[in-house]
Design a protein around this motif. Structure first.
Motif, PDB file in Angstrom:
ATOM      1  N   ARG A 552      10.498 -12.677  15.858  1.00 36.62           N
ATOM      2  CA  ARG A 552       9.407 -11.308  16.297  1.00 36.62           C
ATOM      3  C   ARG A 552       9.337 -10.823  14.755  1.00 36.62           C
ATOM      4  O   ARG A 552       7.725 -10.465  14.797  1.00 36.62           O
ATOM      5  CB  ARG A 552      10.176 -10.102  16.810  1.00 36.62           C
ATOM      6  CG  ARG A 552       9.269  -9.462  17.411  1.00 36.62           C
ATOM      7  CD  ARG A 552       9.914  -8.250  17.998  1.00 36.62           C
ATOM      8  NE  ARG A 552      10.625  -8.824  19.472  1.00 36.62           N
ATOM      9  CZ  ARG A 552       9.916  -8.928  20.426  1.00 36.62           C
ATOM     10  NH1 ARG A 552       8.486  -8.582  20.675  1.00 36.62           N
ATOM     11  NH2 ARG A 552      10.611  -9.487  21.424  1.00 36.62           N
ATOM     12  N   VAL A 553       9.932 -10.777  13.600  1.00 32.96           N
ATOM     13  CA  VAL A 553       9.369 -10.265  12.401  1.00 32.96           C
ATOM     14  C   VAL A 553       8.380 -11.402  11.529  1.00 32.96           C
ATOM     15  O   VAL A 553       7.558 -11.092  11.096  1.00 32.96           O
ATOM     16  CB  VAL A 553      10.680  -9.871  11.536  1.00 32.96           C
ATOM     17  CG1 VAL A 553      10.224  -9.910  10.071  1.00 32.96           C
ATOM     18  CG2 VAL A 553      11.462  -8.717  12.280  1.00 32.96           C
ATOM     19  N   VAL A 554       8.911 -12.834  11.979  1.00 33.95           N
ATOM     20  CA  VAL A 554       7.986 -13.567  11.211  1.00 33.95           C
ATOM     21  C   VAL A 554       6.600 -13.773  12.105  1.00 33.95           C
ATOM     22  O   VAL A 554       5.712 -14.000  11.330  1.00 33.95           O
ATOM     23  CB  VAL A 554       8.731 -15.084  11.353  1.00 33.95           C
ATOM     24  CG1 VAL A 554       7.685 -16.147  11.008  1.00 33.95           C
ATOM     25  CG2 VAL A 554       9.975 -15.245  10.530  1.00 33.95           C
ATOM     26  N   GLN A 555       6.650 -13.640  13.241  1.00 36.94           N
ATOM     27  CA  GLN A 555       5.337 -13.472  13.849  1.00 36.94           C
ATOM     28  C   GLN A 555       4.458 -12.391  13.563  1.00 36.94           C
ATOM     29  O   GLN A 555       3.121 -12.584  13.284  1.00 36.94           O
ATOM     30  CB  GLN A 555       5.538 -13.576  15.401  1.00 36.94           C
ATOM     31  CG  GLN A 555       5.784 -14.803  15.999  1.00 36.94           C
ATOM     32  CD  GLN A 555       6.194 -15.018  17.609  1.00 36.94           C
ATOM     33  OE1 GLN A 555       6.414 -13.627  18.215  1.00 36.94           O
ATOM     34  NE2 GLN A 555       5.741 -15.901  18.332  1.00 36.94           N
ATOM     35  N   CYS A 556       5.018 -11.306  13.413  1.00 36.46           N
ATOM     36  CA  CYS A 556       4.345 -10.260  12.912  1.00 36.46           C
ATOM     37  C   CYS A 556       3.769 -10.385  11.466  1.00 36.46           C
ATOM     38  O   CYS A 556       2.658 -10.008  11.301  1.00 36.46           O
ATOM     39  CB  CYS A 556       4.967  -8.833  12.977  1.00 36.46           C
ATOM     40  SG  CYS A 556       4.412  -7.401  12.221  1.00 36.46           S
ATOM     41  N   ALA A 557       4.557 -10.852  10.658  1.00 35.23           N
ATOM     42  CA  ALA A 557       4.022 -11.259   9.311  1.00 35.23           C
ATOM     43  C   ALA A 557       2.757 -12.270   9.234  1.00 35.23           C
ATOM     44  O   ALA A 557       1.968 -11.949   8.467  1.00 35.23           O
ATOM     45  CB  ALA A 557       5.364 -11.989   8.549  1.00 35.23           C
ATOM     46  N   GLU A 558       2.776 -12.987  10.369  1.00 31.58           N
ATOM     47  CA  GLU A 558       1.535 -14.070  10.337  1.00 31.58           C
ATOM     48  C   GLU A 558       0.150 -13.449  10.781  1.00 31.58           C
ATOM     49  O   GLU A 558      -0.806 -13.779  10.277  1.00 31.58           O
ATOM     50  CB  GLU A 558       1.978 -14.947  11.377  1.00 31.58           C
ATOM     51  CG  GLU A 558       3.153 -16.084  10.888  1.00 31.58           C
ATOM     52  CD  GLU A 558       3.487 -16.994  11.941  1.00 31.58           C
ATOM     53  OE1 GLU A 558       3.125 -16.856  13.108  1.00 31.58           O
ATOM     54  OE2 GLU A 558       4.315 -17.878  11.772  1.00 31.58           O
ATOM     55  N   THR A 559       0.412 -12.167  11.315  1.00 30.83           N
ATOM     56  CA  THR A 559      -0.835 -11.192  11.664  1.00 30.83           C
ATOM     57  C   THR A 559      -1.316 -10.542  10.436  1.00 30.83           C
ATOM     58  O   THR A 559      -2.651 -10.386  10.601  1.00 30.83           O
ATOM     59  CB  THR A 559      -0.633 -10.530  12.798  1.00 30.83           C
ATOM     60  OG1 THR A 559       0.269  -9.344  12.649  1.00 30.83           O
ATOM     61  CG2 THR A 559      -0.028 -11.342  14.112  1.00 30.83           C
ATOM     62  N   VAL A 560      -0.482 -10.251   9.420  1.00 37.72           N
ATOM     63  CA  VAL A 560      -0.965  -9.332   8.395  1.00 37.72           C
ATOM     64  C   VAL A 560      -2.089  -9.805   7.688  1.00 37.72           C
ATOM     65  O   VAL A 560      -3.190  -9.205   7.267  1.00 37.72           O
ATOM     66  CB  VAL A 560       0.185  -9.006   7.420  1.00 37.72           C
ATOM     67  CG1 VAL A 560      -0.271  -8.196   6.279  1.00 37.72           C
ATOM     68  CG2 VAL A 560       1.352  -8.214   8.143  1.00 37.72           C
ATOM     69  N   PRO A 561      -2.096 -11.129   7.281  1.00 36.88           N
ATOM     70  CA  PRO A 561      -3.438 -11.615   6.320  1.00 36.88           C
ATOM     71  C   PRO A 561      -4.856 -11.518   7.127  1.00 36.88           C
ATOM     72  O   PRO A 561      -5.725 -10.964   6.511  1.00 36.88           O
ATOM     73  CB  PRO A 561      -3.098 -13.095   6.231  1.00 36.88           C
ATOM     74  CG  PRO A 561      -1.580 -13.269   5.972  1.00 36.88           C
ATOM     75  CD  PRO A 561      -1.147 -12.395   7.243  1.00 36.88           C
ATOM     76  N   VAL A 562      -4.700 -11.755   8.496  1.00 34.45           N
ATOM     77  CA  VAL A 562      -5.924 -11.499   9.174  1.00 34.45           C
ATOM     78  C   VAL A 562      -6.270  -9.933   9.103  1.00 34.45           C
ATOM     79  O   VAL A 562      -7.569  -9.926   8.656  1.00 34.45           O
ATOM     80  CB  VAL A 562      -5.557 -11.962  10.690  1.00 34.45           C
ATOM     81  CG1 VAL A 562      -6.904 -11.839  11.481  1.00 34.45           C
ATOM     82  CG2 VAL A 562      -5.363 -13.527  10.628  1.00 34.45           C
ATOM     83  N   LEU A 563      -5.580  -9.315   9.183  1.00 30.37           N
ATOM     84  CA  LEU A 563      -5.967  -7.720   9.348  1.00 30.37           C
ATOM     85  C   LEU A 563      -6.233  -7.302   8.096  1.00 30.37           C
ATOM     86  O   LEU A 563      -7.159  -6.216   7.794  1.00 30.37           O
ATOM     87  CB  LEU A 563      -4.778  -7.003  10.158  1.00 30.37           C
ATOM     88  CG  LEU A 563      -4.430  -7.185  11.458  1.00 30.37           C
ATOM     89  CD1 LEU A 563      -3.218  -6.406  11.993  1.00 30.37           C
ATOM     90  CD2 LEU A 563      -5.708  -6.817  12.373  1.00 30.37           C
ATOM     91  N   LEU A 564      -5.563  -7.717   6.889  1.00 28.69           N
ATOM     92  CA  LEU A 564      -5.877  -7.394   5.643  1.00 28.69           C
ATOM     93  C   LEU A 564      -7.338  -7.784   5.153  1.00 28.69           C
ATOM     94  O   LEU A 564      -8.011  -6.978   4.730  1.00 28.69           O
ATOM     95  CB  LEU A 564      -5.044  -7.817   4.710  1.00 28.69           C
ATOM     96  CG  LEU A 564      -3.890  -7.377   4.309  1.00 28.69           C
ATOM     97  CD1 LEU A 564      -2.580  -7.961   3.299  1.00 28.69           C
ATOM     98  CD2 LEU A 564      -3.806  -5.736   3.631  1.00 28.69           C
ATOM     99  N   GLU A 565      -7.763  -8.962   5.456  1.00 34.41           N
ATOM    100  CA  GLU A 565      -9.117  -9.320   5.147  1.00 34.41           C
ATOM    101  C   GLU A 565     -10.082  -8.317   6.066  1.00 34.41           C
ATOM    102  O   GLU A 565     -10.942  -8.091   5.308  1.00 34.41           O
ATOM    103  CB  GLU A 565      -9.181 -10.857   5.585  1.00 34.41           C
ATOM    104  CG  GLU A 565      -8.559 -11.846   4.715  1.00 34.41           C
ATOM    105  CD  GLU A 565      -8.740 -13.336   5.070  1.00 34.41           C
ATOM    106  OE1 GLU A 565      -9.294 -13.435   6.268  1.00 34.41           O
ATOM    107  OE2 GLU A 565      -8.084 -13.907   4.496  1.00 34.41           O
ATOM    108  N   LEU A 566      -9.817  -8.297   7.170  1.00 31.00           N
ATOM    109  CA  LEU A 566     -10.622  -7.200   8.088  1.00 31.00           C
ATOM    110  C   LEU A 566     -10.662  -6.000   7.443  1.00 31.00           C
ATOM    111  O   LEU A 566     -11.716  -5.359   7.406  1.00 31.00           O
ATOM    112  CB  LEU A 566     -10.218  -7.228   9.422  1.00 31.00           C
ATOM    113  CG  LEU A 566     -10.974  -6.239  10.287  1.00 31.00           C
ATOM    114  CD1 LEU A 566     -12.360  -6.583  10.554  1.00 31.00           C
ATOM    115  CD2 LEU A 566     -10.229  -6.264  11.853  1.00 31.00           C
ATOM    116  N   PHE A 567      -9.619  -5.434   6.938  1.00 30.73           N
ATOM    117  CA  PHE A 567      -9.290  -4.124   6.421  1.00 30.73           C
ATOM    118  C   PHE A 567     -10.346  -3.857   5.177  1.00 30.73           C
ATOM    119  O   PHE A 567     -11.030  -3.007   5.129  1.00 30.73           O
ATOM    120  CB  PHE A 567      -8.184  -3.913   5.841  1.00 30.73           C
ATOM    121  CG  PHE A 567      -7.751  -2.528   4.959  1.00 30.73           C
ATOM    122  CD1 PHE A 567      -7.446  -1.519   5.357  1.00 30.73           C
ATOM    123  CD2 PHE A 567      -7.826  -2.867   3.632  1.00 30.73           C
ATOM    124  CE1 PHE A 567      -7.546  -0.227   4.586  1.00 30.73           C
ATOM    125  CE2 PHE A 567      -7.543  -1.732   2.848  1.00 30.73           C
ATOM    126  CZ  PHE A 567      -7.376  -0.222   3.266  1.00 30.73           C
TER     127      PHE A 567
END
Length: 811
Positions: A552-567
């Protein structure tokens, strides 16, 4: 999950070849043309249906066989089971090119329902949908013959409305609205009679059926609803249930047509609402148009459902049905109030009471969303304060029920649907973003697309910094939520407070330890924090490292780059100079404070490095303004090894923007400070060492350092001799055995070529100064952009001019 036998059947059905299917269809055709359609025919049709339905690829059946299926379907001699199977196969084969079915002359309602289902499965063909709708309404308008039932037709009518609402005329919708009002309000309150099975003991008993009951077993004293309980149900009771199931869609499709806006009448919408509030008696005694009458009966029906939801059910299934009906009832009331504001005042008081009753019960959490939606839509009209309702929703529900996947999706969807309203009317939405991110942290893959839509509405100048920290700490938040859940599940005896003097050894112990308690509270906060204290989480990140490999932690970590670029894309639209400077400083600081997942850190470094360049392009002056922080980061050798992407892009930005062309505050002294720092870095990573201790650094970092030093020297020409001497030593560096043992031949060749090109360019200082330090009025022109884009080829041309080919003899 299927049983092993079912899996075997499905596998056989999927693997059947076209030729084998054709032969089997021929055998089925022979059976269907026999004198009697019995169990053998039913078994063959079931197998054929499985064969055509089990595969996602379309199956092809002979046209004559398709015609035979249609004939058997419409034959009055065909048993009901055979008709059902023929219709199911024809639906699976849709769309059929040569369909001969028509519903125009069919009088039997069961057969009409089956044929209509096949016709509607042909795709969104308006003519066929309209023909089905016209026939269904025509049958419903008349009194049905004995033995015929309208309940087979309402699901078809619901599909017609969904596919093509314009296929019904105003007159036809009025007819159905009138009938729906009667079905909702005037169904029998007596239970139905069991149908005889045809066996020896099937003689109907003479005892009269009793009244229907409520879910708690009490005899119903009010009209029948979907929550009324009986052993058997009458025809009108079935119609009542079906009418309620299609009520929402019907109201949305037809009940808004022809409505006057709230202020278009002589009396304002407020006047009519006040009149409705004063007159609390039902309007059932007045003669109302069909649409108004349906709204009135639907409103009464939903009020009755809300009252019934307060009863304690005897069966768990009835409790689940209560909750589902409560959600639907509040949603329908909201729709009715949108269409006629006079209902708002009649709804506000009992919905507030309902909220107070269920807000403390987690099993009713999904029902809080339509209640919040109602008050979001109508609190201004009713002049009531709904902040407490929304505060409870955004504060308590995500914190307590983030692990409920269906609630998480509905909650985030609710936020998405109302982002405009929330940003205009309430601050609670943006203040609660730490709570909302708990849904994403726990349910990352299913919710990532929803948060991509939601994030821009959460961002503004006041939330950007905190959301930046939160995105970087998202995997850490997932781990903390996991610890929170496991801690809550511990027996009471194990929840005793830990000894402050003893260092915790596990995450569960740390969750209750005074030293870590404030860190967990900050990470699990429910609303935006006024103070920014990411550094306080450093010990907690280290402690939660034991959960870094959790799926679950690994899956969450994989979403961060997408949201960072959008941020960064969103922030770039409104950020001022102060905010950009803050983000750059934090970007450099937080690169040392990430959750220890190697792949996660690499992905984040990649995003941060590219966004660092974007921020520098937005505000070139930050290189001068943040010189202290930039020099500290670029002067640390370990950053080349551990954060090469960020280091390289930062060094490039220094060479690009440390120029008077971008900031008149740039001085020779500042250029010299940067030059000396970067010169020391290049010396550190290129100095010759014994073979065994030579470290390997990214060739890109070496090339960018050389290029940046050359650019700075071109702007302060006293530095040209120093950088020229350094570049001349690069040949010795790349030929050293200790170096060749850790770098590839291609990398060393590229380093040497770049060093030679830069050194040759510095032999023409005026050219170098123009290329690397254009005048102020040229720095941002298309000409200079083209010069920068073609710089590598320009360097090669200069090299060829200054280094003639072997054998060339000057004249």
């Amino acid at each position: 999950m299927f049983t092993a036998a079912a899996e075997s059947f499905l596998k056989q059905a999927r693997e059947i070849q076209e030729e084998e299917l054709r032969r089997f269809a021929s055998r089925v055709a022979a059976v269907l043309q026999g004198p009697e359609l019995g169990p053998e025919a039913a078994d063959c049709l079931q197998r054929l249906h499985l064969s055509v339905a089990a595969s996602k690829y379309p199956r092809k059946l002979d046209d004559r066989f398709v015609d035979l299926l249609q004939t058997v379907l419409c034959s009055p001699k065909s048993p009901e089971q055979i008709q059902l199977l023929c219709a199911a196969i024809l639906r699976e084969m849709s769309p059929c090119n040569d369909l001969i079915l028509s519903c125009d002359e069919i009088r039997d309602t069961k057969l009409l329902s089956l044929v209509s289902s096949v016709l509607l499965a042909q795709g969104n063909k308006k003519a066929e949908v309209s023909a089905v709708g016209q026939r269904i309404v025509k049958v419903l308008e008349r009194r049905l013959p004995e033995g015929q039932s309208a309940r087979y037709l309402l699901p078809v009518l619901s599909n017609v409305v969904r596919l093509s609402p314009e296929s019904l005329t105003e007159e036809q919708t009025n007819v159905i609205s009138k009938k729906m009002a009667d079905w909702l309000r005037y169904a029998s309150t007596q239970q139905g009679v069991a149908q005889p099975s045809g066996g020896f003991f099937s003689t109907p008993r003479t005892r009269q059926p009793g009244p229907v009951t409520e879910v708690d077993g009490a005899i119903a004293t009010d009209f029948f609803t979907v929550l009324s309980v009986g052993q058997y149900y009458t025809e009108d009771q079935w119609l009542n249930v079906q009418a309620f199931s299609m009520l929402r869609n019907w109201l949305l499709c037809y009940e808004t047509k022809g409505l006057k806006p709230p202020n278009s009448d002589d009396k304002s919408g407020m006047d009519r609402s006040v009149m409705s509030m004063v007159s609390t008696t039902s309007t059932s005694g007045r003669l109302l148009p069909p649409k108004d009458r349906l709204r009135e009966k639907a409103f009464e029906y939903c009020q009755r459902l809300i009252e019934q939801s307060n009863r304690r059910p005897l069966k768990k299934d009835d409790g689940d049905l209560q909750k589902a009906c409560l959600i639907e009832a509040v949603t329908i009331i909201d729709i009715i109030c949108k269409q006629d504001s006079s209902y708002v005042y009649r709804s506000v008081s009992f919905l507030k009471i309902l909220h107070g009753r269920i807000s403390g019960d987690a099993t009713y959490s999904r029902a809080l969303l339509p209640i919040a939606q109602f008050f979001l839509n109508h609190s201004k009209t009713a002049a009531v304060d709904s902040d407490a309702i929304h505060k409870h929703l955004f504060t308590d529900i995500p914190a307590q029920l983030f692990h409920n996947p269906s609630l998480a999706f509905e909650f985030v969807q609710f936020c998405k649907d109302n982002t405009q309203l929330f940003t205009e009317t309430s601050s609670i939405f943006r203040q609660s973003f730490p709570n909302l991110f708990k849904f994403l942290a726990w349910n990352s893959p299913p919710l990532i697309s929803e948060f991509v839509d939601l994030l821009p509405f959460l961002l503004d100048a006041s939330t950007a910094i905190e959301i930046f920290h939160l995105l970087l700490d998202l995997p850490c938040l997932t781990a903390a939520l996991d610890v929170q859940l496991r801690s809550a599940a511990l027996p009471t005896s194990e929840k005793a407070a830990c000894d402050p003097a003893v260092k915790p050894t596990t995450c569960l112990e740390a969750f209750r330890h005074p030293q870590y308690k404030s860190m967990f509270q900050y990470l699990l906060r429910t609303k935006s924090a006024s103070e920014e204290a990411p550094e306080r989480l450093i010990p907690l990140r280290q402690l939660l490292g034991s959960l870094a490999s959790s799926p679950r932690v690994v899956q969450c970590a994989e979403t961060v780059p997408v949201l960072l670029e959008l941020f960064f894309r969103v922030v770039a639209e409104f950020a001022d100079g102060r905010l950009i400077n803050q983000l750059v400083v934090l970007l450099l600081q937080r690169s040392d404070q990430l959750y220890e997942i190697p792949a996660f850190k690499d992905d984040v470094y990649r995003v941060l490095s590219s966004q660092l360049v974007m921020l520098c392009k937005l505000r070139p002056a930050l290189v001068v303004e943040l010189s202290t922080e930039i020099l500290e980061f670029s002067g640390t050798v370990s950053n080349i090894q551990n954060k090469e992407a960020i280091f390289t892009h930062l060094v490039w930005a220094i060479g690009e923007y440390m120029s008077v062309s971008y900031d008149k505050r740039c001085t020779v002294e500042q250029i010299s400070r940067f030059f000396e720092t970067l010169e020391a870095m290049l010396f550190e990573i290129t100095q010759l060492r014994p073979l065994a201790s030579t470290p390997s650094y990214a060739p890109r970092a070496i090339s960018v350092l050389m290029a940046t030093l050359t650019k700075l020297a071109a702007r302060s020409q006293d530095l040209i001799p120093r950088v020229s001497m350094f570049l001349s030593k690069m040949r010795t560096f790349v030929q050293n055995p200790a170096v060749t043992s850790v770098y590839s031949e291609e990398d060393l060749e590229e380093i040497l070529i770049r060093a030679t090109e830069l050194m040759n360019l510095l032999k023409m200082p005026s050219v170098a100064q123009f290329v690397f330090t254009p005048p102020v009025d040229v720095a941002s022109t298309r000409f200079q952009r083209e010069v920068n884009e073609t710089l590598p080829s320009a360097l090669r041309i200069v090299t060829r001019l200054l280094e003639p080919a072997p054998g060339f003899v000057p004249g």
